[in-house]
Design a protein around this motif. Structure first.
Motif, PDB file in Angstrom:
ATOM      1  N   THR A  14     -23.529 -48.672 -17.512  1.00  0.00           N
ATOM      2  CA  THR A  14     -23.219 -47.369 -18.094  1.00  0.00           C
ATOM      3  C   THR A  14     -24.231 -46.321 -17.649  1.00  0.00           C
ATOM      4  N   ALA A  15     -25.507 -46.694 -17.629  1.00  0.00           N
ATOM      5  CA  ALA A  15     -26.567 -45.761 -17.227  1.00  0.00           C
ATOM      6  C   ALA A  15     -27.398 -46.393 -16.129  1.00  0.00           C
ATOM      7  N   SER A  16     -27.526 -45.684 -15.019  1.00  0.00           N
ATOM      8  CA  SER A  16     -28.312 -46.175 -13.882  1.00  0.00           C
ATOM      9  C   SER A  16     -29.349 -45.133 -13.491  1.00  0.00           C
ATOM     10  N   GLY A  17     -30.457 -45.614 -12.950  1.00  0.00           N
ATOM     11  CA  GLY A  17     -31.476 -44.729 -12.396  1.00  0.00           C
ATOM     12  C   GLY A  17     -31.748 -45.143 -10.963  1.00  0.00           C
ATOM     13  N   ILE A  18     -31.331 -44.330 -10.011  1.00  0.00           N
ATOM     14  CA  ILE A  18     -31.464 -44.664  -8.590  1.00  0.00           C
ATOM     15  C   ILE A  18     -32.589 -43.814  -7.995  1.00  0.00           C
ATOM     16  N   ASP A  19     -33.575 -44.465  -7.400  1.00  0.00           N
ATOM     17  CA  ASP A  19     -34.737 -43.751  -6.872  1.00  0.00           C
ATOM     18  C   ASP A  19     -34.525 -43.378  -5.409  1.00  0.00           C
ATOM     19  N   LEU A  20     -34.714 -42.082  -5.117  1.00  0.00           N
ATOM     20  CA  LEU A  20     -34.566 -41.538  -3.767  1.00  0.00           C
ATOM     21  C   LEU A  20     -35.910 -41.053  -3.240  1.00  0.00           C
ATOM     22  N   ILE A  21     -36.097 -41.201  -1.938  1.00  0.00           N
ATOM     23  CA  ILE A  21     -37.251 -40.602  -1.274  1.00  0.00           C
ATOM     24  C   ILE A  21     -36.759 -39.877  -0.026  1.00  0.00           C
ATOM     25  N   ARG A  22     -37.640 -39.057   0.557  1.00  0.00           N
ATOM     26  CA  ARG A  22     -37.335 -38.402   1.828  1.00  0.00           C
ATOM     27  C   ARG A  22     -38.396 -38.789   2.838  1.00  0.00           C
ATOM     28  N   ASP A  23     -37.971 -38.955   4.104  1.00  0.00           N
ATOM     29  CA  ASP A  23     -38.936 -39.258   5.151  1.00  0.00           C
ATOM     30  C   ASP A  23     -39.459 -37.965   5.760  1.00  0.00           C
TER      31      ASP A  23
ATOM     32  N   MET B 173     -38.643 -36.430   8.280  1.00  0.00           N
ATOM     33  CA  MET B 173     -37.595 -35.574   8.818  1.00  0.00           C
ATOM     34  C   MET B 173     -36.741 -34.936   7.709  1.00  0.00           C
ATOM     35  N   GLY B 174     -37.037 -35.261   6.468  1.00  0.00           N
ATOM     36  CA  GLY B 174     -36.272 -34.703   5.357  1.00  0.00           C
ATOM     37  C   GLY B 174     -35.028 -35.492   5.007  1.00  0.00           C
ATOM     38  N   ARG B 175     -34.853 -36.671   5.608  1.00  0.00           N
ATOM     39  CA  ARG B 175     -33.678 -37.499   5.325  1.00  0.00           C
ATOM     40  C   ARG B 175     -33.892 -38.304   4.054  1.00  0.00           C
ATOM     41  N   TYR B 176     -32.831 -38.401   3.234  1.00  0.00           N
ATOM     42  CA  TYR B 176     -32.920 -39.148   1.985  1.00  0.00           C
ATOM     43  C   TYR B 176     -32.664 -40.635   2.208  1.00  0.00           C
ATOM     44  N   TYR B 177     -33.426 -41.458   1.491  1.00  0.00           N
ATOM     45  CA  TYR B 177     -33.226 -42.904   1.476  1.00  0.00           C
ATOM     46  C   TYR B 177     -33.279 -43.390   0.029  1.00  0.00           C
ATOM     47  N   VAL B 178     -32.485 -44.400  -0.275  1.00  0.00           N
ATOM     48  CA  VAL B 178     -32.585 -45.046  -1.578  1.00  0.00           C
ATOM     49  C   VAL B 178     -33.736 -46.037  -1.537  1.00  0.00           C
TER      50      VAL B 178
ATOM     51  N   LEU C 261     -25.721 -42.866   1.656  1.00  0.00           N
ATOM     52  CA  LEU C 261     -27.179 -42.899   1.542  1.00  0.00           C
ATOM     53  C   LEU C 261     -27.699 -44.226   2.079  1.00  0.00           C
ATOM     54  N   ASN C 262     -28.668 -44.165   2.963  1.00  0.00           N
ATOM     55  CA  ASN C 262     -29.225 -45.375   3.564  1.00  0.00           C
ATOM     56  C   ASN C 262     -30.327 -45.989   2.718  1.00  0.00           C
ATOM     57  N   ASN C 263     -30.526 -47.297   2.879  1.00  0.00           N
ATOM     58  CA  ASN C 263     -31.678 -47.980   2.321  1.00  0.00           C
ATOM     59  C   ASN C 263     -32.907 -47.741   3.187  1.00  0.00           C
ATOM     60  N   VAL C 264     -34.083 -47.932   2.586  1.00  0.00           N
ATOM     61  CA  VAL C 264     -35.298 -48.055   3.381  1.00  0.00           C
ATOM     62  C   VAL C 264     -35.207 -49.371   4.158  1.00  0.00           C
TER      63      VAL C 264
ATOM     64  N   ILE D  62     -26.022 -35.798  -2.124  1.00  0.00           N
ATOM     65  CA  ILE D  62     -26.665 -36.805  -2.978  1.00  0.00           C
ATOM     66  C   ILE D  62     -25.672 -37.323  -4.008  1.00  0.00           C
ATOM     67  N   GLU D  63     -24.945 -36.409  -4.614  1.00  0.00           N
ATOM     68  CA  GLU D  63     -23.989 -36.782  -5.666  1.00  0.00           C
ATOM     69  C   GLU D  63     -22.908 -37.720  -5.121  1.00  0.00           C
ATOM     70  N   ARG D  64     -22.367 -37.405  -3.967  1.00  0.00           N
ATOM     71  CA  ARG D  64     -21.355 -38.284  -3.366  1.00  0.00           C
ATOM     72  C   ARG D  64     -21.937 -39.663  -3.067  1.00  0.00           C
ATOM     73  N   GLY D  65     -23.139 -39.676  -2.540  1.00  0.00           N
ATOM     74  CA  GLY D  65     -23.783 -40.945  -2.224  1.00  0.00           C
ATOM     75  C   GLY D  65     -24.063 -41.782  -3.449  1.00  0.00           C
ATOM     76  N   MET D  66     -24.452 -41.121  -4.540  1.00  0.00           N
ATOM     77  CA  MET D  66     -24.727 -41.836  -5.782  1.00  0.00           C
ATOM     78  C   MET D  66     -23.464 -42.464  -6.359  1.00  0.00           C
ATOM     79  N   LYS D  67     -22.400 -41.701  -6.382  1.00  0.00           N
ATOM     80  CA  LYS D  67     -21.144 -42.226  -6.934  1.00  0.00           C
ATOM     81  C   LYS D  67     -20.651 -43.416  -6.114  1.00  0.00           C
ATOM     82  N   GLN D  68     -20.773 -43.302  -4.809  1.00  0.00           N
ATOM     83  CA  GLN D  68     -20.358 -44.406  -3.944  1.00  0.00           C
ATOM     84  C   GLN D  68     -21.205 -45.645  -4.217  1.00  0.00           C
ATOM     85  N   ARG D  69     -22.499 -45.454  -4.342  1.00  0.00           N
ATOM     86  CA  ARG D  69     -23.416 -46.598  -4.498  1.00  0.00           C
ATOM     87  C   ARG D  69     -23.187 -47.331  -5.817  1.00  0.00           C
TER      88      ARG D  69
END
Length: 485
Positions: free
Chosen positions: A154-163, A165-170, A352-355, A97-104
């Motif tokens: 400077t400050a972001s809030g990124i919302d994640l969900i899981r489907d 199958m347990g996969r994370y999506y933004v 991290l994939n989009n919905v 999750i952390e790697r995906g957030m930094k990339q995004r």
């Protein structure tokens, strides 16, 4: 019989969702064993007593949220519903999750800078020009303006969900004035106090140092690299729904909590009025929208902002976090292009994939959506907080028809998304543990380095079967524990 059944989780009778605590055989997942054991052995009177104590503490400390409900003449101020069964994320999962957030956020920040400078991504045909210039949050006043350290968000809030199958999506990017920091920290404080043995036994990653990182990120924006900058948090005032958070963050970071009337523009600088006279302000962490920042630049009748603020900003004498115009990147239609931004600016595949998202200004997307509204979620591109939404599977024929008409009238105002079966976690309701759907707001701080606060804020749809987790729609929150080992 599974451990879930043995411990009275008799509401867990469906396998169509990914459950954070239990696998498909209703056995407790390994990283949840301590938490499950603790709550399963507690008697209803003890659980009720803990709940009452938490509510009392929240009232005493003023941990509130203003709820604007339909059919009410006056807004309702209440404590944020807090569920004390923590959400647990194992270390290896969090690292992804952390790697995906930094990339995004790196890609999003590059996009915002590009939009207000060369617009290469438009010229190269990756994003349609109309999606930028027709964007409600695009600010022509920012064109060609260089911001400190090239940090827009400077400050972001990124919302994640899981489907299922347990996969994370933004699900959503919140880049203007994201909220929820205070509930994250207050929730952790309450859990550390009321369940200290459990907390210590789980080796939970610390979040306290993240406040220092936040302050450091704000300091890094100071013009001319000033070593001891004067930083203020600009709030709309005590009647704002998130005022508790504004006061909390100002206090915790040791910065000044101010309203627009406390600041004055003079000689292309911004000054704070206090008992010592006028003191020059170096950094403004703003918690009000662009429209209200400066009546001379944006909404002329605003009484909340500071006349002349944008002149001082353009002159390079004050920094604003987040930068005006960042909303161009958290528009829900632009969201659909974030994976393309990652590839374009970073030359990488998104972690991290989009919905799956349909842009309704496109004829083929619109035709598909209109034929399948009962299966989709429809959102107004410029709204947030759970407003302006249609959840097709839960909507009436009348509601679906009204949204279909609205889409036909102005398709560019809407997107549609695949309805995701949000993961769920147990919550304590009426002395019993019941499953409810959740998401995760992850907070990312950008400064000299990019920092992801370990855990974030788990939001809970407290109404049975509901997929809407927003506090403004009656949702609650959980503490989120990232295991350090």
């Amino acid at each position: 019989m599974s451990m879930a059944m043995k411990s009275g989780f008799n509401q867990y009778d469906s396998q169509s969702f990914y459950d954070e605590m239990f696998d498909h055989e209703f056995n407790v997942r390994g990283h949840y064993e301590s938490v499950h054991r603790t709550f399963a052995r507690m008697k209803p009177p003890e659980l009720a007593a803990r709940h009452a104590k938490i509510q009392q503490r929240m009232l005493e400390e003023g941990i509130t949220f203003t709820l604007y409900a339909q059919n009410q003449n006056e807004p309702l101020e209440r404590t944020i519903p807090f569920d004390y069964i923590p959400r647990i994320i194992p270390r290896h999962e969090w690292e992804g999750i952390e790697r995906g957030m930094k990339q995004r956020v790196q890609a999003l920040n590059a996009f915002i800078r590009d939009v207000y400078h060369e617009q290469r991504i438009v010229k190269d045909g990756i994003i349609p020009r109309q999606m930028i210039i027709g964007n409600k949050y695009f600010r022509p006043e920012m064109a060609g303006l260089d911001v400190p350290q090239n940090v827009y968000m400077t400050a972001s809030g990124i919302d994640l969900i899981r489907d299922e199958m347990g996969r994370y999506y933004v699900l959503e990017d919140n880049l203007r004035t994201p909220s929820g920091f205070s509930y994250l920290y207050k929730g952790r404080s309450l859990m550390n106090e009321l369940f200290s043995d459990l907390y210590l036994s789980c080796a939970v990653s610390d979040i306290e140092r993240s406040l220092n990182v936040f302050l450091g990120s704000l300091r890094s924006l100071a013009p001319s690299g000033k070593r001891d900058p004067l930083i203020v948090l600009l709030t709309p005032g005590a009647y704002n729904s998130a005022y508790f958070e504004h006061a909390f963050l100002a206090q915790q970071m040791g910065i000044h909590l101010v309203e627009g009337r406390d600041l004055v523009y003079k000689d292309h600088k911004i000054y704070l009025r206090d008992l010592r006279g006028l003191r020059q302000v170096d950094v403004i962490y703003r918690r009000l929208d662009d429209d209200y920042l400066d009546p001379l630049a944006f909404q002329a009748d605003s009484l909340l902002g500071v006349p002349g603020l944008m002149n001082a900003y353009r002159a390079g004498n004050v920094a604003i976090a987040n930068a005006p115009g960042t909303g161009v990147a958290d528009d829900k239609a632009v969201y659909a292009y974030v994976p393309d931004m990652v590839r374009y600016y970073l030359g990488e595949e998104p972690i991290l994939n989009n919905v799956p998202t349909y842009i309704l200004s496109r004829k083929e997307d619109r035709e598909y959506a209109l034929e399948n509204l009962e299966q989709l979620v429809v959102k107004e591109t410029s709204l947030s907080g759970g407003y302006g939404m249609l959840i097709g599977p839960a909507a009436s024929a009348k509601e679906i028809g009204a949204f279909a008409d609205a889409i036909r009238r102005d398709p560019s105002r809407y997107i549609a998304q695949t309805t995701m079966n949000l993961s769920r976690a147990p919550v304590m309701l009426g002395g019993a543990m019941q499953p409810r759907h959740i998401d995760l707001r992850v907070f990312v701080l950008m400064g000299a380095q990019t920092h992801v606060i370990p855990g974030g804020l788990t939001r809970v749809a407290l109404k049975e079967g509901s997929l809407v987790v927003n506090s403004s729609q009656g949702g609650g929150v959980k503490d989120t524990w990232v295991l350090s080992r």
